[in-house]
Design an enzyme around this catalytic site. Structure first.
Site, mmCIF file in Angstrom:
data_model
loop_
_atom_site.group_PDB
_atom_site.id
_atom_site.type_symbol
_atom_site.label_atom_id
_atom_site.label_comp_id
_atom_site.label_asym_id
_atom_site.label_seq_id
_atom_site.Cartn_x
_atom_site.Cartn_y
_atom_site.Cartn_z
ATOM 1 N N GLU A 1 -7.829 -45.904 17.755
ATOM 2 C CA GLU A 1 -7.732 -44.432 17.820
ATOM 3 C C GLU A 1 -7.774 -43.896 16.390
ATOM 4 O OE1 GLU A 1 -4.996 -40.901 19.868
ATOM 5 O OE2 GLU A 1 -4.166 -42.900 19.607
ATOM 6 N N HIS B 1 -7.812 -45.945 24.183
ATOM 7 C CA HIS B 1 -8.717 -45.114 23.390
ATOM 8 C C HIS B 1 -9.948 -45.893 22.935
ATOM 9 C CE1 HIS B 1 -6.217 -41.551 23.339
ATOM 10 N NE2 HIS B 1 -5.186 -42.314 23.034
#
Length: 499
Positions: free
Chosen positions: A349, A374
């Site tokens: 992320e 993510h």
């Protein structure tokens, strides 16, 4: 349940040799079909009725792509009204989406419910902190001062003094969400938006951790998911201590028991809901010794609550937190002791390519993560992409979160464009819906389907993504089979509704 796939094997163009002059149109068609087969949903066989709906979706998407304002290219806070008017979005709201596999417990329920319901309950106190934030506390008597809250006020009394309950409630909501009418002006950097992000979590904590509220909060969260045609939840939670009005404090076991009881009650009230589980999470700002304790505790809690605890994760901003490799001694405990504790790591992320944080993607795979939270940086790691695909490690894609937290502005430029084109294992989720002003998954599905997927993404893409949320869940095999059957029934009803 198995998705039906095309069984043809398409030869690659370069195996046929290099043509002189104008390329053969048939070879071009072959190449385009091969590319289409590789994308997410490309090998899903659609029925005749599904093909009709797919054609309708394609026409609607062409219209939206040509609109003056294309919502995925606009900050979500500005795009939300546009999305709500979209016929594609309205269709996605009706679509059965399977499970939500990446949501944080403190952002599960809409802030409107927290303010309009919870803050109107008796004995709710508020204080305004030195850093322009707020704290809440339920107490049978005037709370004692503490370092961040010197003066507590009873909300009921304060509302009466203000004389504008609607305006006052709106001001409270501003503290509990990131929403603003000028996101680019207010959030000038990732650091600024993350500061507000973390303040909002702290502000909500005193409401959510009040024991009577927690029960209602969990039930309300499941309700909001079910209203968006979601049938399963995996919730990341730190299992914070909860408190009673008299100051009694409950430990994590109480929270897990409460979560299990409320989930069972919700399933009894809604037989078409599959269930909910928890991924125990700790903040990556914690010390190595604390994370060791947390891993050992999670191992025991999973043994005691095998039907509730799915695994373990480290949360918090990667760019300012400690890396997975920093915690390698703690994360090696399950393997060293022969314990089974699945990992569901946040990794990638970040847009800081080449840094130690950027290596979290590879380290997550080294520690055998079950999914990647993510995975924004995954497209820049070809080896990690190859390994995760071979191991069937799905990426938990949260497009609105990535945009609001300033990793990407135009979602057509999201790295997941590459992952969808390759058919990489993937699920769609919403991360922190209450902070972004959403509920459920429909908004994130819209951004992924229309913006990231582009015109190539079709009904097969949606079908595979929905089924992936069951396939890549932590549910045991027999419950996955139950989930597939439940979802298929809902899917057939959905298709019939639009024909």
């Amino acid at each position: 349940m198995v998705i039906r796939l095309y069984r043809v094997v398409v030869p690659l163009l370069w195996l046929a040799g290099v043509a002189e002059g104008m390329p053969d149109p048939s070879q071009r068609d072959l190449l385009m079909r091969e590319e289409a087969l590789r994308q997410t949903g490309g090998r899903v066989v659609l029925t005749a009725t599904e093909l009709k709906l797919d054609a309708r979706l394609h026409r609607l998407k062409e219209k939206e792509l040509s609109a003056a304002q294309f919502p995925p290219a606009v900050h979500f806070f500005r795009a939300k009204p546009l999305i709500q008017e979209s016929p594609i979005f309205k269709m996605l709201q009706r679509m059965p989406k399977g499970g939500a596999l990446h949501i944080h417990s403190s952002a599960l329920v809409s802030v409107e419910w927290l303010v309009k319901n919870v803050t109107y309950r008796p004995h709710c106190y508020i204080c305004f902190t030195w850093d322009n934030s707020i704290r809440f506390l339920f107490s049978a008597r005037q709370p004692a001062p503490r370092w961040d809250c010197f003066y507590w006020q009873l909300l009921e009394t304060l509302r009466a003094k203000v004389g504008d309950p609607t305006g006052f409630d709106n001001s409270l909501m501003q503290h509990l969400t990131l929403f603003t009418e000028d996101p680019e002006g207010e959030y000038t950097s990732q650091e600024v938006v993350w500061q507000k992000f973390e303040k909002a979590f702290l502000a909500a904590a005193g409401l959510i951790t009040h024991a009577p509220v927690l029960r209602d909060y969990i039930y309300r969260g499941l309700t909001e998911l079910q209203l968006d045609n979601i049938m399963y939840l995996e919730l990341r939670s730190g299992l914070s201590k909860t408190y009673e009005l008299d100051g009694t404090v409950h430990e994590k076991v109480w929270s897990l028991k409460t979560f299990r009881e409320v989930t069972k009650q919700f399933m009894a009230d809604h037989p078409d809901f599959l269930g909910a589980r928890i991924i125990i999470s700790v903040h990556r700002a914690m010390s190595l010794s604390k994370v060791k304790e947390a891993v050992e505790e999670a191992i025991q809690l999973q043994k005691d609550f095998p039907d509730v605890v799915a695994g373990f994760d480290l949360v918090g901003r990667e760019d300012s937190g400690r890396t997975l490799w920093y915690f390698r001694e703690a994360l090696s405990i399950p393997a060293a002791t022969g314990a089974a504790l699945p990992y569901f790591f946040h990794a990638g992320e970040t847009d800081d390519e080449g840094t130690d944080v950027d290596q979290n993607i590879l380290d997550a795979l080294l520690f055998n993560t079950t999914r990647i939270g993510h995975g924004y940086a995954l497209a820049h790691h070809p080896l990690a992409r190859e390994i995760s695909r071979k191991r069937n490690v799905a990426v938990e894609l949260c497009p609105i979160s990535n945009q609001v937290l300033k990793l990407v502005s135009d979602l057509r430029n999201h790295p997941a464009v590459t992952l969808i084109s390759e058919g990489h294992p993937m699920v769609i989720s919403s991360d922190d819906p209450s902070l972004f002003g959403t509920t459920g998954l429909s908004y994130d599905f819209y951004e992924a389907f229309v913006g990231i997927g582009g015109l190539k993404a079709n009904l097969g893409t949606l079908k595979e993504l929905a089924l992936n949320s069951i396939k890549y869940s932590s549910l045991p095999t027999h419950l996955k089979e139950t989930g597939y059957a439940m979802w298929q029934k809902k899917w057939e009803a959905f298709i019939s509704e639009y024909l």
